[in-house]
Design a protein around this motif. Structure first.
Motif, PDB file in Angstrom:
ATOM      1  N   LEU A  57       0.856  -1.278  -0.079  1.00 22.90           N
ATOM      2  CA  LEU A  57      -0.015  -0.149   0.081  1.00 22.90           C
ATOM      3  C   LEU A  57       0.863   1.352   0.156  1.00 22.90           C
ATOM      4  N   PRO A  58       0.394   2.241  -0.328  1.00 20.64           N
ATOM      5  CA  PRO A  58       1.122   3.745  -0.368  1.00 20.64           C
ATOM      6  C   PRO A  58       1.483   4.018   1.003  1.00 20.64           C
ATOM      7  N   SER A  59       0.666   3.626   2.069  1.00 23.35           N
ATOM      8  CA  SER A  59       0.985   3.720   3.470  1.00 23.35           C
ATOM      9  C   SER A  59       1.851   2.701   4.059  1.00 23.35           C
ATOM     10  N   ILE A  60       1.920   1.581   3.627  1.00 23.33           N
ATOM     11  CA  ILE A  60       2.807   0.261   3.898  1.00 23.33           C
ATOM     12  C   ILE A  60       3.584  -0.281   2.707  1.00 23.33           C
ATOM     13  N   PRO A  61       4.481   0.371   2.083  1.00 25.55           N
ATOM     14  CA  PRO A  61       5.193  -0.101   0.888  1.00 25.55           C
ATOM     15  C   PRO A  61       5.829  -1.361   1.295  1.00 25.55           C
ATOM     16  N   GLU A  62       6.265  -2.161   0.322  1.00 25.12           N
ATOM     17  CA  GLU A  62       6.996  -3.281   0.647  1.00 25.12           C
ATOM     18  C   GLU A  62       8.490  -3.089   0.039  1.00 25.12           C
ATOM     19  N   PRO A  63       9.415  -3.162   0.984  1.00 23.40           N
ATOM     20  CA  PRO A  63      10.734  -3.130   0.636  1.00 23.40           C
ATOM     21  C   PRO A  63      11.234  -4.369  -0.184  1.00 23.40           C
ATOM     22  N   VAL A  64      11.977  -4.074  -1.549  1.00 23.76           N
ATOM     23  CA  VAL A  64      12.381  -5.277  -2.323  1.00 23.76           C
ATOM     24  C   VAL A  64      13.485  -4.827  -2.877  1.00 23.76           C
ATOM     25  N   LEU A  65      14.519  -5.781  -2.710  1.00 17.95           N
ATOM     26  CA  LEU A  65      15.766  -5.617  -3.445  1.00 17.95           C
ATOM     27  C   LEU A  65      15.737  -5.639  -5.052  1.00 17.95           C
ATOM     28  N   ASP A  66      16.369  -4.750  -5.563  1.00 18.69           N
ATOM     29  CA  ASP A  66      16.694  -4.882  -7.115  1.00 18.69           C
ATOM     30  C   ASP A  66      16.749  -6.182  -7.564  1.00 18.69           C
ATOM     31  N   GLY A  67      16.100  -6.784  -8.650  1.00 18.70           N
ATOM     32  CA  GLY A  67      16.326  -8.002  -9.284  1.00 18.70           C
ATOM     33  C   GLY A  67      15.818  -9.090  -8.536  1.00 18.70           C
ATOM     34  N   SER A  68      15.106  -8.791  -7.457  1.00 18.36           N
ATOM     35  CA  SER A  68      14.537  -9.874  -6.528  1.00 18.36           C
ATOM     36  C   SER A  68      12.955 -10.341  -6.758  1.00 18.36           C
ATOM     37  N   GLU A  69      12.258 -10.549  -5.854  1.00 19.82           N
ATOM     38  CA  GLU A  69      10.704 -10.866  -6.155  1.00 19.82           C
ATOM     39  C   GLU A  69       9.790 -10.175  -5.086  1.00 19.82           C
ATOM     40  N   PHE A  70       8.558 -10.048  -5.490  1.00 18.26           N
ATOM     41  CA  PHE A  70       8.169  -9.020  -4.426  1.00 18.26           C
ATOM     42  C   PHE A  70       6.536  -9.837  -4.499  1.00 18.26           C
ATOM     43  N   TYR A  71       5.555  -9.660  -3.370  1.00 19.80           N
ATOM     44  CA  TYR A  71       4.361 -10.353  -3.111  1.00 19.80           C
ATOM     45  C   TYR A  71       3.393  -9.288  -3.385  1.00 19.80           C
ATOM     46  N   VAL A  72       2.158  -9.595  -3.674  1.00 16.65           N
ATOM     47  CA  VAL A  72       1.005  -8.622  -3.612  1.00 16.65           C
ATOM     48  C   VAL A  72      -0.303  -9.508  -3.327  1.00 16.65           C
ATOM     49  N   LYS A  73      -0.991  -8.821  -2.410  1.00 14.13           N
ATOM     50  CA  LYS A  73      -2.418  -9.491  -2.010  1.00 14.13           C
ATOM     51  C   LYS A  73      -3.510  -8.568  -2.565  1.00 14.13           C
ATOM     52  N   VAL A  74      -4.474  -8.712  -3.385  1.00 14.76           N
ATOM     53  CA  VAL A  74      -5.543  -8.207  -3.379  1.00 14.76           C
ATOM     54  C   VAL A  74      -6.722  -9.250  -3.392  1.00 14.76           C
ATOM     55  N   LYS A  75      -8.110  -8.396  -3.215  1.00 12.22           N
ATOM     56  CA  LYS A  75      -9.287  -8.969  -2.847  1.00 12.22           C
ATOM     57  C   LYS A  75      -9.851  -8.788  -4.367  1.00 12.22           C
ATOM     58  N   MET A  76     -10.003  -9.983  -5.016  1.00 14.52           N
ATOM     59  CA  MET A  76     -10.695  -9.935  -6.323  1.00 14.52           C
ATOM     60  C   MET A  76     -11.265 -11.348  -6.453  1.00 14.52           C
ATOM     61  N   PRO A  77     -12.347 -11.447  -7.501  1.00 12.60           N
ATOM     62  CA  PRO A  77     -13.079 -12.752  -7.607  1.00 12.60           C
ATOM     63  C   PRO A  77     -12.078 -13.958  -8.152  1.00 12.60           C
ATOM     64  N   SER A  78     -12.572 -15.350  -7.576  1.00 16.55           N
ATOM     65  CA  SER A  78     -11.640 -16.170  -8.074  1.00 16.55           C
ATOM     66  C   SER A  78     -11.459 -16.404  -9.525  1.00 16.55           C
ATOM     67  N   SER A  79     -12.226 -15.796 -10.313  1.00 11.39           N
ATOM     68  CA  SER A  79     -12.301 -15.737 -11.772  1.00 11.39           C
ATOM     69  C   SER A  79     -11.272 -14.871 -12.368  1.00 11.39           C
ATOM     70  N   THR A  80     -10.463 -14.039 -11.586  1.00 14.69           N
ATOM     71  CA  THR A  80      -9.461 -13.303 -12.029  1.00 14.69           C
ATOM     72  C   THR A  80      -8.381 -14.080 -12.733  1.00 14.69           C
ATOM     73  N   ILE A  81      -8.170 -13.399 -13.991  1.00 10.15           N
ATOM     74  CA  ILE A  81      -6.812 -14.071 -14.576  1.00 10.15           C
ATOM     75  C   ILE A  81      -5.666 -13.045 -14.902  1.00 10.15           C
ATOM     76  N   TRP A  82      -4.728 -13.208 -14.002  1.00  6.21           N
ATOM     77  CA  TRP A  82      -3.661 -12.423 -13.889  1.00  6.21           C
ATOM     78  C   TRP A  82      -2.758 -12.701 -14.979  1.00  6.21           C
TER      79      TRP A  82
END
Length: 762
Positions: A57-82
């Motif tokens: 979130l803009p109020s809780i940003p995730e620290p990420v190392l350049d070239g690594s992985e990051f995680y996202v949590k979103v509330k969306m329907p199960s039919s969503t295709i990412w």
């Protein structure tokens, strides 16, 4: 129904007494009930950052190392295709590939994992996630601003800007804080609660979020009591800002945000949750923050708040010393448990706010030699204590737990010498009245004429009036890329920099720059010569002011070449000694125009005050000077010349209203009535003269005139004639005896005497 200005004033006034606090709670409750639907009606104007995105979130940003992985949590329907994600800011943009996507049927939340390409500079980034609601629907984008904090490696130290307590009345200070932070370039910002006054009022969120969106650094926010509509109820805050309890790991550092709810203490279940986090991060340097402080702000009155302990049981001694805050006193079990967690798990830095004033407490464990710093920065609120300031802290903490103590207080103050935050304004006297002359912002800067990527010459001026130096500030010039960067020149010297060229713009990022305390720093980068001459204007200058009052007006200067570098304002009350104003406060710079507010203390006499101003641009061209006059007190009477001569003689004494003068003379007098008196008869050089007339034909030597213009007068005298001596008749002329006869007679007599003498002798 929005809160009126009268209601705002009432709320702040009520905070001054215990009965007011009770009434305050009742009023806020009524306002909350009456505003329950307002937020929904205006919801289109508010960004509900945490409604779909749960993390980051803009109020809780995730620290990420350049070239690594990051995680996202979103509330969306199960039919969503990412599909994938785009990570970007103004300067850089990369595609992040989707690695993993899983859905939780109970919570309705998707857990997404993305691969971040390398090559991004350190800083805060926005995130766009591309998806399809279902197989047969077109692609859409979810956007989350400033939610990723990209780092080249995990930091060995953090520079934390701590601030809080805004509410609607404090928006001017919040805007200034964001403006200064964007230059200071801290590693992160921690905002300590009270974003709004009443959480159900949409306009308050809109006002807070406007500057919030402009922040360029990672910011972590906690909820204050004003974000609650009831005990444990912070639903609107959670939809906009996110959870009220969370942790963030930044390499060797651990941030723990706890919630003190509406009534000012942390519930036991939340403390147990915090302990589980602490157990899993024993080796981290821990930073904890929540809204209500643990310690009693009245400790400030004792002059020091340094406590040495040898065990957790020493907490009881703190209670006996009335060292624990009033909101925690009814909940001493929870207070002691929080204290235990801090000491046992070695939480080094504990940040809080709420009290609207700066407050430092140090607890030293004599068994380990470790210190635990409980720090509250000055607030950004309107309602601060008497003789206090608004401000912030800029705290340096290392990965080994060392805190640079000198960063806990402003130079020239001390750990327990208040106010000791970095000031953002001049402060207050009593009842929130400002210190005069009043100033917001002691770290001023601007780009001129504009830093928009369209100008072939851009200048920067930084004026640091603070007693604090700033290392590696954020300085980025934006220049048209149709000219190679090598063809741009620099004044006063060429700094160290890196260049990133994107979308036809050179982003020139300065490196290894230091802004010394109480100094000015300027740069100009240009590919064209400056042909513009600056112009200056005095605006809103009053024509008449009271004696001893504060004169306030604006001075504006404009230059569309290299931009305005300096504006000089001077004033005089005697046309001889020119003085600097008491204060010049930078207001804004936009499109080549620079505006300052000027404060001058009017003298305590009836007089005229003259002001002059000129501007100098970055190529040393000077504007024409402009002047204006201000009447102080009663308008001074006009003055005129009274010239008096005399004829046919000079040096005649006379009086004007009893004061002696001598002809010829010219006297400068105020407009008015004057009595001029000459003597009827005068004596000059032993000669007597008699008054005859004035040059206007009047014949009285005493004259009364009304002086309302320059006047020339001549007095005429005439010499008084001397009386003539009487003429005597001529004397009768007697015949004169020739001298030869007289001599002969004398000789004859002498001979006779001799003869007689001889005869007698015989």
């Amino acid at each position: 129904m929005l809160i009126s200005r009268q209601n705002n004033y009432l709320l702040m006034t009520m905070r001054k007494n215990i009965y007011g606090k009770i009434a305050l709670m009742l009023i806020i409750s009524v306002l909350m009930v009456s505003n329950l639907t307002i937020l929904e009606c205006l919801s289109g104007k508010i960004n509900y950052y945490a409604e779909i995105f749960k993390y980051p979130l803009p109020s809780i940003p995730e620290p990420v190392l350049d070239g690594s992985e990051f995680y996202v949590k979103v509330k969306m329907p199960s039919s969503t295709i990412w599909i994938n994600a785009i990570v970007y800011n103004e300067i850089q943009v990369v595609n992040a590939s989707l690695i993993e996507a899983s859905y939780n049927n109970k919570t309705g939340i998707w857990y997404l994992k993305f691969d971040l390409p390398s090559g991004l500079r350190e800083g805060a980034y926005n995130l766009n996630i591309t998806y399809k609601p279902s197989e047969n629907e077109s692609t859409k984008i979810l956007n989350q601003p400033r939610c990723l904090w990209i780092l080249p490696q995990w930091p060995e130290k953090l520079v934390i800007l701590a601030c809080g307590d805004v509410k609607p009345e404090g928006i001017p200070y919040w805007k200034e804080m964001v403006y200064e932070a964007n230059l200071i370039n801290p590693d992160l910002i921690i905002f300590l609660g009270d974003l709004v006054n009443v959480p159900n009022v949409a306009s308050e969120w809109i006002k807070f979020l406007e500057p919030f969106k402009l922040i360029l650094d990672p910011i972590y926010v906690t909820a204050g009591n004003h974000e609650y509509s009831g005990l444990g109820v912070a639903n609107i805050y959670k939809r906009i800002m996110g959870p009220v309890n969370y942790t963030v790991t930044i390499g060797k550092f651990l941030l723990i945000c706890l919630d003190t709810d509406r009534d000012g203490w942390i519930r036991m279940e939340r403390l147990k949750w915090a302990e589980n986090i602490l157990k899993r991060n024993i080796d981290k340097t821990k930073i904890m923050f929540f809204h209500f402080p643990l310690f009693n702000v009245k400790l400030k009155e004792k002059g020091t708040a340094y406590f040495k302990i040898s065990s957790i049981e020493d907490f009881n001694n703190l209670v006996k010393q009335n060292a624990i805050s009033e909101t925690w006193e009814p909940y001493l079990d929870e207070a002691k448990e929080l204290f235990r967690l801090i000491i046992e798990y070695d939480v080094r830095l504990i940040l809080s706010e709420h009290i609207h004033t700066d407050f430092n407490v140090i607890v030293e464990n004599i068994n380990t030699g470790k210190k635990h710093y409980f720090i509250s920065p000055a607030a950004l609120a309107y309602d601060i204590p008497d003789h206090d300031i608004r401000g912030f802290k800029l705290i340096t903490i290392y990965a080994n737990g060392t805190i640079i103590e000198s960063t806990l207080y402003y130079p020239g103050t001390g750990m327990f010498n208040y106010p000791n935050s970095i000031p953002i304004d001049s402060g207050t006297t009593t009842y929130y009245r400002p210190v005069l002359p009043y100033k917001i912002g002691f770290l001023e800067y601007y780009y001129a004429p504009a830093n928009d990527g369209k100008h072939y010459a851009v200048s920067l001026k930084i004026n640091n009036e603070l007693k604090v130096s700033f290392n590696n500030p954020r300085i980025i010039f934006k220049l048209p890329a149709d000219i190679p960067i090598e063809r741009y020149e620099w004044k006063p010297f060429k700094p160290e920099y890196e260049v990133i060229t994107v979308n036809g713009i050179h982003y020139v990022i300065l490196r290894n720059i230091n802004i010394p305390s109480q100094s000015q720093l300027t740069f100009t980068v240009y590919a064209v010569e400056d042909k513009d001459k600056p112009k200056v204007n005095l605006v809103d200058v009053p024509s008449l002011v009271d004696k001893g009052s504060w004169i306030q007006f604006k001075v504006e200067a404009i230059d569309n070449g290299w931009g305005i570098r300096d504006i000089e304002v001077k004033y005089t009350v005697n046309d001889k000694e020119w003085k600097n104003p008491d204060l010049m406060d930078f207001i804004e710079a936009e499109n080549g125009k620079v505006i300052y507010k000027v404060w001058i203390k009017a003298p305590n006499i009836d007089t005229k005050l003259k002001i002059k101003a000129k501007a100098v641009d970055f190529s040393d061209k000077t504007s024409d000077e402009v002047t204006k006059e201000i009447i102080v007190g009663k308008p001074p009477k006009a003055k005129y010349n009274l010239k008096i001569t005399s004829s046919p003689i000079e040096g005649i004494s006379f009086k004007v209203n009893g004061t002696k003068f001598e002809t010829p003379t010219t006297i400068t007098l105020e407009e008015g009535t004057y009595v001029i008196e000459f003597e009827g008869k005068v004596k000059v050089n032993d000669e007597e003269y008699e008054f005859i007339k004035w040059s206007d034909g009047t014949t009285n030597p005493k004259k009364i005139i009304k002086l309302n213009k320059n006047v020339e007068l001549t007095v005429y005298y005439e010499q008084i004639s001397k009386p003539q001596q009487p003429t005597l008749p001529p004397e009768e002329v007697k015949p004169q005896v020739p001298w030869t006869i007289i001599v002969g007679i004398v000789i004859a007599i002498a001979i006779v005497i001799i003869v007689i003498y001889k005869i007698k002798g015989k």
